[in-house]
Each structure stands twice: as structure tokens, then as C-alpha cells.
Design an enzyme around this catalytic site. Sequence first.
Site, PDB file in Angstrom:
ATOM      1  N   ASP A  72      15.287 -20.113  -5.948  1.00  0.00           N
ATOM      2  CA  ASP A  72      13.827 -20.118  -5.993  1.00  0.00           C
ATOM      3  C   ASP A  72      13.322 -19.776  -7.394  1.00  0.00           C
ATOM      4  O   ASP A  72      14.100 -19.372  -8.263  1.00  0.00           O
ATOM      5  CB  ASP A  72      13.317 -19.092  -4.967  1.00  0.00           C
ATOM      6  CG  ASP A  72      12.272 -19.682  -4.049  1.00  0.00           C
ATOM      7  OD1 ASP A  72      11.507 -20.536  -4.514  1.00  0.00           O
ATOM      8  OD2 ASP A  72      12.210 -19.265  -2.876  1.00  0.00           O
ATOM      9  N   ASP A 125       5.383 -25.279  -0.315  1.00  0.00           N
ATOM     10  CA  ASP A 125       6.034 -25.170   0.997  1.00  0.00           C
ATOM     11  C   ASP A 125       5.363 -26.079   2.028  1.00  0.00           C
ATOM     12  O   ASP A 125       4.140 -26.224   2.051  1.00  0.00           O
ATOM     13  CB  ASP A 125       5.980 -23.727   1.500  1.00  0.00           C
ATOM     14  CG  ASP A 125       6.909 -22.827   0.697  1.00  0.00           C
ATOM     15  OD1 ASP A 125       7.513 -23.309  -0.279  1.00  0.00           O
ATOM     16  OD2 ASP A 125       7.013 -21.641   1.052  1.00  0.00           O
TER      17      ASP A 125
END
Length: 528
Positions: free
Chosen positions: A173, A228
Site C-alpha cells: 500500500d 477503493d
Amino acid sequence: MKKIPNIVLAAAAAFLLVLLADLPPSARPQGALSGNVSPKIHADTDGLALTPPMGWYPWNIFGEEPQTEKLIKEIVDALVASGLKEAGYSYVGPDEGICFSRGSDGKLTSNLTRYPSSLRGLGDYVHGKGLKYALYTDAGSKTCSTAMPGTKGYEFEDMRAFADWRADYIKIDWCNSEGQDIVKTYTLLGEAQRAAGRPVVHSLCSWGEGYPWQWAGAIGHMWRTTTDVCAPGQADWARAVRIAFANEKLSAFAGPGRWNDPDMMVVGMPGLSEVQGRSLFSLWCMMASPLIAGNDLRDMTKSTIDILTNLEAIAVDQDPLGAQGHVVWNDGDVSLWAGKPLFDGSRAALVFFQGRSKARLRIAWDEVGFAAADELYVRNLWTHETTGPHAGGVDVTVGGSDVAFLRISKTKDFPIPPILVADTYLISLRAAGSRPEKLTGTVSVANKGSSDLPPWRVDPKSLPPWLSVAVTGSGKSRMFVNTASTVGLKKGSYHALVRADNVEPISGRPMSALYYDVDLEVVRNVRR
Ligand code: GLA
């Protein structure tokens, strides 16, 4: 000539992309969008992810809680029992599950309260089920939830820890990375993975920041292109559709070993109808996206299982040519998606209807890559019916939020490319005595696709002296017979990561390399 830094090239190309995105596809200068600026594709070296990775990650449905070893093992068991494993899903593991912390010595240690077998023990469980182990970290100082340490400043130590835990896939990430140069950071992490010596699928997760499609193919295998797809626990249809339309614009950058990732799937999550789940799955397959399920595999309706395991749709995603389909035209409610040639000369096409009642239209063959006058067979990938030959085109009717997902061919055959399923990816051998012994352990692999495969090749020079591998079997089943010879070995633990290579026989394209672990425990010094 002064060298232009990659990041500048990336920014310039991405700016161009944004400018071009609003143009109708026919007006786009194709050269400007074609190809990846990376001079070399990382997957050329490790042979990993030559088709989009398939698996499961917890975040979409669970978020950070309640991830534990018990939950992940239950999911692993459900993945096997539900038939997802047989459909090709293999990468599985915890993500933001508060899995590890950093000790005072700077090294990562497993959170034994949540993962009592340690992260290595969980990896062995996953491998023992014939699945691949996926883990998660962050390129910044902390992961997104801030519950786990990020890799910043510890890149080599952390990638070593992930290799020791035997991860096969690492999602990295981009949270808490203020001030870091994105290309340098992910490049360093790629170097750290290579130094750790265990090839991994490297999944970059910067949500499109830094335009990874321009450079990440040289570093890893897939990169998130957008934010997301949902907040944990609840699917969001509108957001998922928006993401599909953003991701399709990047089709020129995808190919074997380098994938645009529109995020994990929401199929089977609360908030989505069956039709919507089927449509999103089809769009993900059409875009050759990684198929990482994000729902609770322990609690699936039959229709969710049917969607996620539809081999004919998966065949489009897993096609060895690795082309990403894209929008050919979009009139607002109806869009035609094509640009996905398949390994047997057929082509995929998809009509997506975002309106409410029904759309009726004709797909002309020259809109989807064939000659206008061709006579072609059409396979409906959801009803599993073949019709034709059709001259010039085919009429389709599509309901609200639904798709017509088709495979079109000059022949009536619609072969399925290789979908591999192994009984285990871990051989554990134990030599108890001081007399030389030969110990064997077998990995069995079956191809759920249509073709018999040629034998896999294992380079004997890549193996340690104590191990030999013979490939036996025929047709769609093959066995890797591993023989360990303990002659002259000292007491101790030995490990080998075996790599096997093959090609897909219809296209002749290389298949993803198959890796598995062999452990040999030698309890006493062994005589020569
Ligand atoms: C980011 C990623 C998600 C998930 C979470 C975990 O938001 O984009 O996919 O990994 O972090 O915190």
C-alpha cells in the site's frame, strides 16, 4: 542527452492520458496510448502472473476486524470446499489483520495472539492446501489503518521476513508515505524482494497515484488504478461501475505479467444484486483484471458461487494473450466493450446496459475485431449456449444493470485456457537416520482447461545437490516427483523453492511459472 526522470515521463504521459480520455476512442492517437514505457517487464524474469492473479483478500468484507488465523483458515477451507480453488483462485491470506509488529531489533515478528501458528505456520497451512500465500504491507511508515508498521527504512529486512514467512504475493500500500518518491520507493521494494530470494507477485497499491501503469511493469505485476471499490462490509454498485470505466481507459498498458487492477471484487457482498454481481464479474474478466474475491467465502449463495466459478468467463480473464478489453462506444446507458482477442482466434465482446428496462441492439462484426462479412459462432458465457453461424453481426437484448458477455469465433469450439489446480505447494520430508536415505514427495497438478499440456520443465541446475525432480503423468494431470537424497548431509533443515515452466499449447505462449517449496529435515549427520 539529459536523462528525463521516470516520474516526469510518467506525469507527462498521464497528463496526456487525461486529455485523451474524453475523446471518443476512434479520435485517440493510438500510438500515444500503446505500450508500457517500462523498458523491461519484471515478470519476464520470475515468470509470475502471466495471466491475472486470482485469489481472495479480506479487506472488502472484513476490514481490519475480525482478521485472525482462525478466520483465514476457515476462508481457506471454504475456498477449497466451495469449488473456487478448482476454478483457479489460489492467492489467499490476511491483509490489514494486525499480523505483525516491529521488534526493538527492527525485525518484524508475527502477532502470535492473533496468529498462534505464526505467519510462517499460516503460510504452511495455505501451501498444504494447494494454495498460494498472500500478505500485505505498506511502502510508507505505517499501513493505512496505522495498526502495522510500514516498510519505509526497513525495505530489505521486511521483504526478508515476508520471504521467511513464504509469501508468494505481497500487496504494498501507499499510505503514510508523505515525501517519498513513489518510483524510487517501489523500485527499492522490488530490489529488496529480489535480494530476499523468493519470487513474489508484487501488487502495488497507490490507487493510481504516480501513474503506475507507466512504470510499474518493470517492478511488479499489478497496480491499483483507482481508489477503493467499497468501504469495508458493503458493496457500492455505482462506485464499482465508475471504477470499471476509469480502468478500461488504461487498456493499452496491460499485458502478460503487468495488470491494471481495478481493486478486489465485491461480488457476493451485501449491497449488490445477483445481476449486478454477474455484470461486475464480467467487466473484471473483460478487463483482464486480477480476480481477487473480497466476499465472505464461508457464507455464499449458490448464485455467488456460480458467478465466481464460471469457467467460461474466467477463461476470458485468464486468456494467455493477456489483452485488456475496453469500451468501443458508449452512449451513456449502453456501452460496447471489445478489443480482447483470445488465444484460439476467438474474441470476447460485452454489452453493458446501465438503464432500467431492456436494451436491444445489433453488434456488427467489424465493431468487435472481425471482418464485416464474416459468418461467426457466438457463445453466451452466462447461458452457455452457442448459436450461429451469424452473418454480419448478432442481435442482443440486455436487461437493466446486466451484460451480454459473448465469445465470438469462426469455429464452434470455445476452448478454455489452462486453469491449474495443485494438491499441495509444500513437500515436507524428514530423514531420521544416519544411513543415507532417498525420500520422495509428490506435487500433483491438474489442468481444468481444455488442452493437454506439454510436460513442465524444471532446470536441474536450479536445484540444490540433494534434490532431483521428475515430471510424470500425461494429459491434463502431471506429477512432480521430488526425490531428496541425504547422502553426506549434515544434521539440519534444508529448503528448496522449485520452479517449473511450461507453455500453453494452442498459443505457444509461456504460462506462469509454477513454484513450490520442498523442506527436508535431517535429524542426524548422514554418512557418505
Ligand atoms: C487501502 C487499500 C485497500 C486496503 C486498505 C487496508 O485503502 O486501497 O485495498 O488494503 O488500504 O487498510
